[in-house]
Design an enzyme around this catalytic site. Structure first.
Site, short mmCIF file in Angstrom:
data_model
loop_
_atom_site.label_atom_id
_atom_site.label_comp_id
_atom_site.label_asym_id
_atom_site.label_seq_id
_atom_site.Cartn_x
_atom_site.Cartn_y
_atom_site.Cartn_z
N PRO A 2 0.83 -1.21 0.00
CA PRO A 2 0.00 0.00 0.00
C PRO A 2 0.86 1.26 0.00
O PRO A 2 1.96 1.27 0.56
CB PRO A 2 -0.80 -0.13 1.30
N ARG A 253 10.71 -2.31 -10.55
CA ARG A 253 9.26 -2.28 -10.37
C ARG A 253 8.59 -2.10 -11.73
O ARG A 253 9.13 -1.44 -12.62
CB ARG A 253 8.85 -1.11 -9.45
#
Length: 263
Positions: A2, A253
Site C-alpha cells: 500500500p 518495479r
C-alpha cells in the site's frame, strides 16, 4: 505494498473505531512490548498519524506505538468480542468497549517515548509526507533541486521515502504521466514549467487518490475523482494522445507509460 493514500485511509478507519475511548484491554505478541500492556490499559488513543508507510498510534500517557506494515502487515477493525477467521498471525490488539483494532503479520513494531520519537532511525530518514497539508509545491520544488536529489532519475527518486514519504509505484507512474515525463528524467534537466508542473503533481495526485479513490463520480466531472490513467493499462490507448500505453521495468518495479506523449 500500500502507498501513502491507502495507509492514511487505514489510519482514518482505525481512528474512527477507537480514538478517544478508554482502552479496556491491550495485548502485544512480542515480549519486549508486554510491559506496556498494563501501562496502556485505561489510556486513550489520542491520534493515529502516518509518516509515509509507517503508523504512529499516540496514547494519552505520552507513549507512541510505531508500526510499519512492510509487505505483509495489515490492520483490521472488529466489534469487540468478535473472533476473526484468519490464518494471519496477530501482533497487536487494542480493545475498547465496542470496537477493537488488530494488527496482523507485521514485525516492525516498537513503543516509543516522546524523546525516542524524535530520534527514531526510520522517522529521521523519511522525507516530508505528501499528505501533510502544510507541505507546499514550492517546498517540493526546493527539494527536487537540492544537491541530494537533483541528479537522481525519477524512476528511483519517486520510490525513495527519503525524498517524499508516501509515494510508491502507482503514484510514480501516474505522476510522471500527468506531467509528460519519463522515468529517466532528472530534476536538474527540467525547465521552469516542467519543474512547476512536477512539484504540483507530486502533491496533487496523492491527495486526490486519498480523498476520492474508490468513489463514484455521479456528476461525470472528468478528472474530478482519482482513477488510473496508465497504471495496469498496458496495451490500451492513452487518453491524452491516443498512443499505446506500454509496460517495462524501472528500478525493479513495473512501470507503465505512453512513449508517444511522455518524452
Amino acid at each position: 505494498m500500500p502507498e501513502g493514500p491507502e495507509i492514511r485511509r487505514a489510519a482514518d478507519n482505525l481512528e474512527a473505531a477507537i480514538k478517544g475511548k478508554p482502552l479496556t484491554d491491550v495485548w502485544f505478541a512480542f515480549a519486549q512490548l508486554k510491559p506496556y500492556e498494563s501501562q496502556l490499559t485505561g489510556q486513550l488513543v489520542t491520534r493515529i498519524e502516518t509518516r509515509g508507510k509507517a503508523l504512529l498510534t499516540h496514547f494519552s500517557n505520552g507513549l507512541t506505538l510505531y508500526s510499519h506494515n512492510q509487505l505483509y502487515g495489515v490492520w483490521r477493525v472488529i466489534d469487540t468480542g468478535e473472533i476473526p477467521q484468519t490464518t494471519r498471525i496477530l501482533r497487536v490488539r487494542l480493545q475498547t468497549a465496542d470496537k477493537t483494532i488488530l494488527l496482523y503479520s507485521a514485525s516492525d513494531i516498537e513503543m516509543l517515548t516522546a524523546e525516542q520519537l524524535t530520534t527514531h532511525p526510520f522517522l529521521q530518514r523519511v522525507g516530508p509526507d505528501v499528505l501533510d497539508a502544510r507541505l507546499t509545491p514550492e517546498e517540493v520544488k526546493v527539494r527536487l533541486l537540492s544537491p541530494r536529489f537533483r541528479n537522481r532519475q525519477f524512476s528511483g527518486l519517486l520510490l525513495d521515502q527519503a525524498f517524499l514519504a508516501g509515494l510508491g509505484n502507482y503514484l510514480r507512474v501516474e505522476i510522471l504521466w500527468q506531467v509528460g515525463l519519463t522515468g529517466q528524467h532528472k530534476a536538474k534537466d527540467l525547465n521552469e514549467a516542467q519543474l512547476n508542473a512536477l512539484s504540483h503533481a507530486l502533491l496533487d495526485i496523492p491527495r486526490l487518490s486519498y480523498t476520492t479513490r474508490g468513489q463514484s463520480d455521479e456528476n461525470k466531472h472528468h478528472g474530478a475523482l482519482f482513477r488510473f490513467k496508465v497504471f495496469h493499462r498496458d496495451g490500451e490507448a492513452c487518453e491524452r494522445c491516443g498512443g499505446i500505453i506500454e509496460k517495462t521495468t524501472l528500478s525493479s518495479r513495473p512501470f507503465y507509460w505512453c512513449p508517444h506523449c511522455q518524452k
